[in-house]
Motif scaffolding. Structure first.
Motif, mmCIF file in Angstrom:
data_model
loop_
_atom_site.group_PDB
_atom_site.id
_atom_site.type_symbol
_atom_site.label_atom_id
_atom_site.label_comp_id
_atom_site.label_asym_id
_atom_site.label_seq_id
_atom_site.Cartn_x
_atom_site.Cartn_y
_atom_site.Cartn_z
ATOM 1 N N THR A 104 0.820 -1.215 0.000
ATOM 2 C CA THR A 104 0.000 0.000 0.000
ATOM 3 C C THR A 104 0.850 1.260 0.000
ATOM 4 O O THR A 104 2.046 1.208 0.303
ATOM 5 N N PRO A 105 0.226 2.400 -0.297
ATOM 6 C CA PRO A 105 0.904 3.676 -0.048
ATOM 7 C C PRO A 105 1.269 3.782 1.440
ATOM 8 O O PRO A 105 0.690 3.087 2.278
ATOM 9 N N LEU A 106 2.201 4.658 1.726
ATOM 10 C CA LEU A 106 2.706 4.796 3.097
ATOM 11 C C LEU A 106 1.743 5.686 3.892
ATOM 12 O O LEU A 106 1.941 6.882 4.003
ATOM 13 N N SER A 107 0.717 5.075 4.437
ATOM 14 C CA SER A 107 -0.401 5.866 4.925
ATOM 15 C C SER A 107 -1.276 4.993 5.818
ATOM 16 O O SER A 107 -2.056 4.177 5.332
ATOM 17 N N GLU A 108 -1.099 5.120 7.127
ATOM 18 C CA GLU A 108 -1.786 4.195 8.032
ATOM 19 C C GLU A 108 -3.281 4.454 8.110
ATOM 20 O O GLU A 108 -4.078 3.514 8.212
ATOM 21 N N SER A 109 -3.694 5.721 8.083
ATOM 22 C CA SER A 109 -5.133 5.980 8.060
ATOM 23 C C SER A 109 -5.717 5.378 6.783
ATOM 24 O O SER A 109 -6.820 4.831 6.791
ATOM 25 N N GLY A 110 -4.946 5.475 5.710
ATOM 26 C CA GLY A 110 -5.369 4.881 4.443
ATOM 27 C C GLY A 110 -5.509 3.371 4.536
ATOM 28 O O GLY A 110 -6.456 2.792 3.994
ATOM 29 N N ILE A 111 -4.592 2.728 5.223
ATOM 30 C CA ILE A 111 -4.666 1.267 5.347
ATOM 31 C C ILE A 111 -5.959 0.865 6.063
ATOM 32 O O ILE A 111 -6.720 0.019 5.592
ATOM 33 N N ILE A 112 -6.221 1.503 7.198
ATOM 34 C CA ILE A 112 -7.417 1.129 7.961
ATOM 35 C C ILE A 112 -8.684 1.619 7.248
ATOM 36 O O ILE A 112 -9.670 0.885 7.131
ATOM 37 N N GLY A 113 -8.641 2.859 6.750
ATOM 38 C CA GLY A 113 -9.834 3.439 6.126
ATOM 39 C C GLY A 113 -10.269 2.681 4.885
ATOM 40 O O GLY A 113 -11.469 2.473 4.661
ATOM 41 N N THR A 114 -9.315 2.254 4.070
ATOM 42 C CA THR A 114 -9.707 1.485 2.880
ATOM 43 C C THR A 114 -10.097 0.056 3.268
ATOM 44 O O THR A 114 -10.967 -0.538 2.639
ATOM 45 N N ALA A 115 -9.489 -0.462 4.332
ATOM 46 C CA ALA A 115 -9.887 -1.796 4.798
ATOM 47 C C ALA A 115 -11.350 -1.783 5.247
ATOM 48 O O ALA A 115 -12.098 -2.735 4.986
ATOM 49 N N VAL A 116 -11.756 -0.691 5.875
ATOM 50 C CA VAL A 116 -13.169 -0.558 6.273
ATOM 51 C C VAL A 116 -14.058 -0.607 5.024
ATOM 52 O O VAL A 116 -15.062 -1.317 4.981
ATOM 53 N N GLY A 117 -13.660 0.138 3.995
ATOM 54 C CA GLY A 117 -14.430 0.148 2.750
ATOM 55 C C GLY A 117 -14.441 -1.215 2.074
ATOM 56 O O GLY A 117 -15.475 -1.665 1.563
ATOM 57 N N LEU A 118 -13.307 -1.883 2.088
ATOM 58 C CA LEU A 118 -13.232 -3.229 1.500
ATOM 59 C C LEU A 118 -14.118 -4.192 2.281
ATOM 60 O O LEU A 118 -14.767 -5.068 1.701
ATOM 61 N N ALA A 119 -14.168 -4.031 3.591
ATOM 62 C CA ALA A 119 -15.025 -4.897 4.411
ATOM 63 C C ALA A 119 -16.498 -4.630 4.113
ATOM 64 O O ALA A 119 -17.315 -5.557 4.072
ATOM 65 N N ILE A 120 -16.839 -3.360 3.868
ATOM 66 C CA ILE A 120 -18.230 -3.043 3.502
ATOM 67 C C ILE A 120 -18.572 -3.760 2.195
ATOM 68 O O ILE A 120 -19.677 -4.238 1.999
#
Lengths: 393, 323
Positions: free
Chosen positions: B56-72
């Protein structure tokens, strides 16, 4: 620092000077040369080489539909304000002035597309088939959102500013991973709503970065309503917001957010770009929050009434009404019928609201986890037993 | 039974979960080609492709935030946060979205996301690479928090965490990554359970993560001096499974809770509070704690003083016995 009297511009459409900005006054309603418009504030249909064709199919019937949408949504919005004033809602978040930005975008999406709203998107919710009464629980305090986000393809309201831009990007990445991007009939896209204030949040930046890195099919739809509660746009950005997209490597378009046709056309284009693999896209819908941020806010403390008067001339609903009358010969019967429908809807909205029961204390413990821990189960049963001990007392 | 390192046990657990369910994704910084800075995801990108193992890009909020979207969307993302001290840019998404989407939607949108975090000190690292932030997550309703201490648990707990429909913050004891142990052929215990790892009659020691080994070594040393210590690996920090701790304390009358994290408002304070509520009349001494200090994690030349070691654990045990 200048005093309010000293800034009255000779040309009311001129851009604010640095002095105006520093004095906390915004004072522009001018979207600039790059504003995409298909319906002028005076109600005249105009052409646009780049996006006009995306609304070519919109004739009198379709336009009447959008007019109806906007009038009904505004009526619900005004009723929400009234219900708060009467103590039936804890708070209401008005969308007054943003009806075209929301209905245009909402009607551009297909049922397959997914939408991530912020918390002011009552008009988009309407377009997704969510009954306005389903919004009430959030503002009355009986729930945090009652619709099924998967079925409606409309996520629950996100209140932490900007969080949803990453959630939407992740969802769009999933659409891509599942092969739903391309020329097929089952192609999908995602749309994410946020405001001008949100553009200062790290999550919006990260959403842009990730969407670009993964070519995610997501339309970032920024409703620039000029104000983040009391803070004008100039505190968030030096450049027009749509221009930021360029720095991330994808297109940005500024559309007249008070023009439902332009919003529809540009969003249709953007969603199709995303579905076919050319995403992401940023849309800046240039509009105005004609009411307060919420019912707890008092705009008279930070902006001049003059500004609102300028924007009233650009009302999103009035220009459609004028166009329907002048260019399509629509008679008063239609407008009366819409008015009657809106009163009916408002009455139903109100009746539903005042009859909403409070949730029981067990609601607190419901669906915290898929699997309730013994610890939480014990807390729940102990409290419910305590609560029940007052019954009949 | 197969013998392998803790890192390899996690790797094989991830692999098994990915083979079982095509919706399982691994995502994080450097987890693909490099295999993660600790090589926990080594070889997964090669075998499952870059759409299931995301550099992923170097971005921890991005890791969790997109994981939330992927889980949706229906995926089961397993996020790696490279080091404990780097989780905080993602803390907002963890607390505001990951922990709350299920509750907000009243179960209509589950959040089967695992966030793996290598934690703890003892590796001589620079600032932000040795922290123990587990209590911050245990405090958040909607999250489950676990910590593994050995290869068997590492393998099975990561598989169970991925199978869970709740978000799980999964702490891995980074200084134990290269230690070997046996991994069972079948699931040894449910995920949210604690376990008595050494029986004893005189004092109970409750611990988790990297300090389980330290406490077992302390118990072996104490045995030579005639003190019989029972060691309990808490494993699940939220929810806590304190049944075995209560049972043990009712027999021994003494409890020492051990953790690398600072003691204030922590998992160890929670254990102490609950034990005094449940075992008040069995206690022969107050519940004592042996923990890191209430300071930021110090420069690494101080960490031998900061981290509870065998001697400090035994000092705690002696204080409990001598009360």
């Amino acid at each position: 620092m200048s005093r309010p009297q000293s800034w009255v511009p000779t040309d009311p459409r001129s851009a604010p000077t640095r002095e105006h900005v520093l004095s906390g006054l915004h004072g522009t309603d001018e979207g600039g040369a790059e504003l995409v418009q298909l319906l002028t504030p005076e109600g005249q249909r105009v052409s646009d080489d780049r996006f006009g064709s995306w609304a070519d199919d919109v004739g009198a019937e379709e336009l009447k539909g959008y007019y109806r949408d906007m009038v009904l949504v505004r009526r619900v919005d005004r009723e929400g304000n009234a219900l708060q004033r009467q103590g039936q809602l804890g708070i209401w978040v008005p969308l007054l002035g943003q009806e075209a930005a929301q209905v245009g975008a909402g009607r551009a999406a297909t049922p397959r597309d997914m939408i991530f709203p912020s918390y002011r998107e009552h008009g988009v919710a309407w377009c997704r088939g969510i009954d306005p009464t389903d919004l009430l629980g959030i503002f009355r305090g009986t729930d945090h959102g009652s619709w099924d986000p998967i079925e409606a393809r409309f996520h629950l309201y996100t209140i932490v500013i900007g969080n949803q831009c990453l959630n939407a990007t992740g969802y769009a990445m999933g659409q891509k991973f599942e092969g739903k991007v391309g020329d097929g009939p089952d192609a999908e896209a995602t749309m994410c709503f946020f405001g001008d204030g949100a553009t200062s949040q790290g999550d919006v930046h990260e959403g842009f970065v990730w969407a670009a890195a993964y070519d995610a099919p997501v339309v970032f739809y920024c409703q620039n309503n000029q104000w983040a509660i009391s803070v004008p746009l100039e505190r968030q950005t030096r450049v027009p917001l749509f221009q930021r997209a360029r720095g991330y490597g994808f297109p940005g378009v500024r559309v007249d957010g008070n023009d439902v046709l332009a919003c529809l056309a540009v969003t249709r284009w953007a969603l199709e770009e995303c579905r076919t693999g050319n995403g992401p896209v940023l849309i800046e819908a240039f509009t105005y929050r004609m009411d307060a941020h919420t019912t707890s806010d008092d705009p008279s403390r930070y902006r001049l009434a003059d500004e609102l008067e300028l924007w009233k001339l650009k009302d999103p609903i009035e220009r459609v009404r004028v166009n329907l009358v002048r260019e399509h010969g629509v008679g008063q019967d239609f407008f009366d019928e819409v008015q009657a429908k809106s009163d009916e809807l408002a009455a139903r909205f109100r009746a539903f609201c005042v009859a909403m029961p409070d949730p029981g204390p067990d609601r607190m413990f419901s669906e915290v986890y898929a699997e309730l821990s013994p610890q939480l189960a014990a807390e729940k049963s102990a409290y419910l037993e305590y609560h029940a001990s007052f019954e009949g007392a | 039974m197969t013998t392998m390192t803790l890192a390899k046990a996690l790797n094989s657990g991830l692999r098994a979960a990915m083979e079982l369910d095509p919706k399982v994704l691994v995502m994080g910084e450097d987890v693909g080609k490099l295999g993660g800075v600790f090589r926990v995801t080594d070889g997964l990108a090669k075998d499952f492709g870059e759409q299931r193992v995301l550099d992923t890009p170097l971005s921890e909020s991005g890791i969790i935030g997109t994981a939330v979207g992927l889980a949706i969307r229906g995926f089961r993302p397993v996020c790696e946060i490279q080091f404990d001290g780097f989780v905080f840019p993602g803390f907002d998404q963890i607390v505001s979205q990951l922990a709350k989407v299920r509750f907000r939607s009243q179960g209509k949108v589950p959040m089967p996301v695992v966030v793996r975090i290598p934690f703890g000190g003892g590796i001589g690292a620079v600032e932000h690479h040795s922290e123990s932030p587990e209590s911050l997550f245990a405090h958040v309703a909607g999250l489950k928090v676990v910590a593994c201490s050995n290869p068997d648990d590492a393998h099975w707990m990561i598989r169970q965490a991925i199978a869970s429909d709740d978000p799980v913050i999964f702490f891995e004891p980074k200084r134990r990554y290269w230690e070997k142990g046996e991994v069972s052929e079948t699931e040894p215990a449910p995920l949210f359970s604690s376990r008595v790892v050494r029986s004893g009659a005189d004092v109970t020691v409750a611990c988790y993560g990297p300090l389980v080994k330290t406490c077992l070594e302390a118990a072996a040393a104490a045995e030579a001096e005639g003190t019989d210590i029972e060691v309990i690996d808490l494993r699940s920090l939220s929810p806590l499974d304190l049944g075995p701790v209560f049972g043990s304390v009712r027999r021994t009358g003494r409890l020492v809770v051990v953790s690398e994290a600072p003691s204030e408002a922590s998992v160890t304070s929670e254990v102490a509070a609950r034990v005094q509520e449940e075992c008040f009349h069995s206690l022969e001494a107050p519940v004592l704690r042996v923990t890191g200090f209430d300071t930021p994690y110090p420069p690494s030349k101080c960490e031998d003083d900061y981290l509870p070691d065998l001697d400090r654990v035994l000092d705690g045990v002696d204080r409990a016995l001598g009360w």
